[in-house]
Design an enzyme around this catalytic site. Structure first.
Site, PDB file in Angstrom:
ATOM      1  N   ASP A   3      -9.180   0.371  -4.403  1.00 33.72           N
ATOM      2  CA  ASP A   3      -7.835   0.763  -4.859  1.00 33.72           C
ATOM      3  C   ASP A   3      -7.758   0.808  -6.378  1.00 33.72           C
ATOM      4  OD1 ASP A   3      -8.192  -2.123  -4.255  1.00 33.72           O
ATOM      5  OD2 ASP A   3      -6.274  -2.327  -5.287  1.00 33.72           O
ATOM      6  N   GLY A   5       6.923  -8.251  -8.391  1.00 34.09           N
ATOM      7  CA  GLY A   5       7.027  -6.897  -8.930  1.00 34.09           C
ATOM      8  C   GLY A   5       6.998  -6.840 -10.451  1.00 34.09           C
TER       9      GLY A   5
END
Ligand code: AMP
Ligand code: MG
Length: 469
Positions: free
Chosen positions: A246, A124
């Site tokens: 994406d 992350g």
């Protein structure tokens, strides 16, 4: 000092399943690297507040400001043509939206803000290198007049993260018209969730294409914006590097700066990305890949377009229209680079001959075009130059264009980005700031910065660029 961000969130009002609520994960020791004050003011934010202790905590994800509704967006996508049904924001958190000084809705997102429901095996986080790279390149694109997400700030986290080696962690504050991608539509289309597709389509029309009266109108409008965008990329030698579905924004902004790069010597087949082994996303493939991606987008809209056969026919026709729209945009962009205010018969050939000669010699793309403003044409192109001057003379009778306004002197060259990142990683941010300040005025001669204008020396050439992960 309290940080006031006048949030007005609309994405968070969309149905369940569009996102996962997710606060940013605090970091050890946030430090501000750079704040884009002009952009801050444009967004109605106070630079003083953002520079304060609380402000830096907000930019690092340590403090969630009033009115924020932090979330990670769901999306899917084709990565190198391979279908991935669930991607989503694995390292980014949308704080919320604001209405800017021009009335436009803008997302404020922290990239590198910690794990989310979409992180899969990732941490992350982002390291300083890709954060600075995105800051430099996205702001340079803006200055070059190319639609793009923006960079509001970069902070270091005081935490080390593990990549191929230990790296300093950082967070980028990204600003975008929205972060909705082709992959966002694909996420719901693949689930055959027609209600969600309808809600998403309405949201996108209201937000980006208020004149669209139908999903077909939306499709055509997205096609037109992508055609314009890709032509503009081509005009500055920009290679996105990962045009997965994406990474294509529905708004028409350039998004997701990973292994992107600007070409030095002109070679249409140029690839920099280390993961693009077959050249799928090479410079000259970008218009074709745009069509591929738009075909995926069109497929998502078909269930909303009425009777199926007619819907397929209309969507197909729209996507097949891309090459014509793109050809006009290309001619406009490259015509302006040659100093033509309007398109005329024969221009296409004149442009192509110039590019072909550049490809043969491998001359520097940016400098060769820039030299035209000083009436300098490449050696061996005397015949071409004579025809070009005649064409320019025809044009002058109806008002000349300024060639130097279409041909930048400065682009964010790979070796300069790498040098700025290397220095910053060692604690010296001066080259990063110097590069940004020059790139803010890319069309101006800035003779004191000629070292930032030249192509790389042979030992400086960057052959490969890497993803932002
Ligand atoms: P990108 O290649 O940057 O377009 O990212 C592709 C996908 O991988 C997206 O779903 C990202 O959110 C995810 N991703 C990239 N880097 C990380 C990371 N460090 N941690 C978690 N997810 C990531
Ligand atoms: Mg991406």
């Amino acid at each position: 000092m309290t940080v006031h961000i006048p949030f007005d969130n609309s994405y968070a009002r969309l149905p369940e399943g569009f996102f996962a609520l997710q606060k940013p994960t605090p970091v050890a020791q946030p430090q501000l690297v750079v704040l884009n004050e002009v952009l801050a003011r444009e967004l109605g934010l106070d630079p003083e507040e953002l520079r304060s202790r609380d402000g830096v905590d907000v930019l690092a994800g340590n403090l969630v400001p009033d009115g924020a509704e932090p979330l990670a967006q769901a999306y899917a996508g084709h990565q190198f043509a391979g279908w991935v049904p669930r991607l989503g924001d694995g390292r980014a958190v949308l704080l919320g939206e604001v209405i800017d000084a021009t009335g436009q809705r803008r997302d404020i997102q922290l990239k590198g803000a910690g794990r989310t429901a979409f992180s899969r095996g990732g941490d992350g986080r982002a390291w300083l290198g890709p954060v600075l790279r995105e800051f430099i390149v996205s702001e340079a694109m803006q200055a070059l007049g190319i639609p793009t997400t923006r960079a509001l700030a970069a902070v270091t986290t005081g935490q080390e993260i593990l990549r191929e080696t230990v790296r300093p962690g950082a967070v980028l504050t990204r600003v975008a018209a929205s972060h909705i991608r082709v992959g966002t539509f694909q996420y719901f289309a693949a689930r055959q969730d027609i209600g969600a597709l309808q809600a998403l389509t309405q949201h996108v029309i209201a937000r980006h294409y208020p004149d669209a009266r139908s999903p077909l109108d939306l499709l055509n409008a997205v096609i037109a914006r992508q055609a314009r965008l890709i032509a503009k990329w081509m005009g500055v030698g920009f290679i996105h590097g990962v045009m997965n579905t994406d990474n294509m924004a529905i708004s028409g902004e350039t998004i997701d700066y990973g292994p992107c790069a600007f070409m030095d010597g002109y070679d249409p087949g140029t690839v920099y990305s280390s993961i693009d082994r077959f050249g799928r996303y090479a410079y000259d493939q970008q218009p074709r890949i745009a069509v591929w991606n738009l075909a995926q987008f069109a497929t998502c809209l078909i269930p909303l377009m009425g009777e199926k056969d007619a819907a397929i026919a209309a969507a197909t026709e729209a996507v097949h229209g891309f090459p014509d729209v793109y050809a006009k945009e290309w001619q406009d962009v490259f015509g302006k680079k040659l100093g033509f205010a309007r398109a005329m018969n024969g221009d296409k050939e004149l442009i192509q001959e110039f590019l072909d000669e550049m490809a043969r010699s491998g001359a520097d793309f940016t400098i060769t075009f820039r030299n035209l403003s000083n009436d300098v044409t490449p050696d061996g192109m005397e015949d071409w130059a004579a025809r070009w001057r005649r064409r320019r003379d025809e044009e002058r009778s109806c008002g000349a264009t300024d060639i130097s306004a279409a041909n930048p002197a400065f682009i964010p060259r790979n070796h300069l980005i790498e040098q700025a990142i290397a220095a910053a990683t060692a604690g010296d941010f001066a080259p990063f700031h110097r590069l940004n300040s020059v790139l803010a005025r890319p069309f101006e001669e800035q003779s004191e910065f000629s070292d930032l204008q030249s192509p790389p020396q042979p030992h400086e050439v960057v052959e490969r660029t890497f993803c932002g992960t």
